[in-house]
Motif scaffolding. Structure first.
Motif, mmCIF file in Angstrom:
data_model
loop_
_atom_site.group_PDB
_atom_site.id
_atom_site.type_symbol
_atom_site.label_atom_id
_atom_site.label_comp_id
_atom_site.label_asym_id
_atom_site.label_seq_id
_atom_site.Cartn_x
_atom_site.Cartn_y
_atom_site.Cartn_z
ATOM 1 N N ARG A 1 1.042 -1.780 -0.352
ATOM 2 C CA ARG A 1 -0.282 -0.249 0.186
ATOM 3 C C ARG A 1 1.176 1.496 0.004
ATOM 4 N N CYS B 1 -0.325 9.578 5.666
ATOM 5 C CA CYS B 1 -0.880 10.000 7.026
ATOM 6 C C CYS B 1 -0.279 11.098 6.808
ATOM 7 N N ASP C 1 -0.242 5.088 1.948
ATOM 8 C CA ASP C 1 -1.309 5.456 2.786
ATOM 9 C C ASP C 1 -0.426 6.393 3.113
#
Length: 62
Positions: free
Chosen positions: A33, A37, A35
Motif C-alpha cells: 500500500r 498519513c 497510505d
C-alpha cells in the motif's frame, strides 16, 4: 516468491512511505500500500481499521 525476496520487497516499500502504512498481510496474502498519513491520530485510526479486519499492518511512524 521466497521469504527472503518478500522481506526485501517490504524493505523497499518501507523506504517509499516515510509516515504511513506500506503493507498489510493476512493468511498468506500480502498487499503493498501507499497510505501516507498527516498525523499520528490518522495513522492509528487506519491501523486499527486494518487490524480489526484481521490484517497484520506494516507502518512507519514518527
Amino acid at each position: 516468491m521466497s521469504q527472503k525476496e518478500y522481506q526485501g520487497l517490504l524493505q523497499v516499500a518501507s523506504e517509499q512511505v516515510p509516515f504511513g502504512i506500506y503493507a498489510i498481510e493476512k493468511q498468506g496474502y500480502a498487499e503493498l500500500r501507499n497510505d501516507h498519513c498527516q498525523s499520528n491520530t490518522q495513522l492509528k485510526n487506519l491501523t486499527r481499521q486494518f487490524k480489526s479486519a484481521g490484517y497484520k499492518v506494516y507502518a512507519n511512524g514518527r
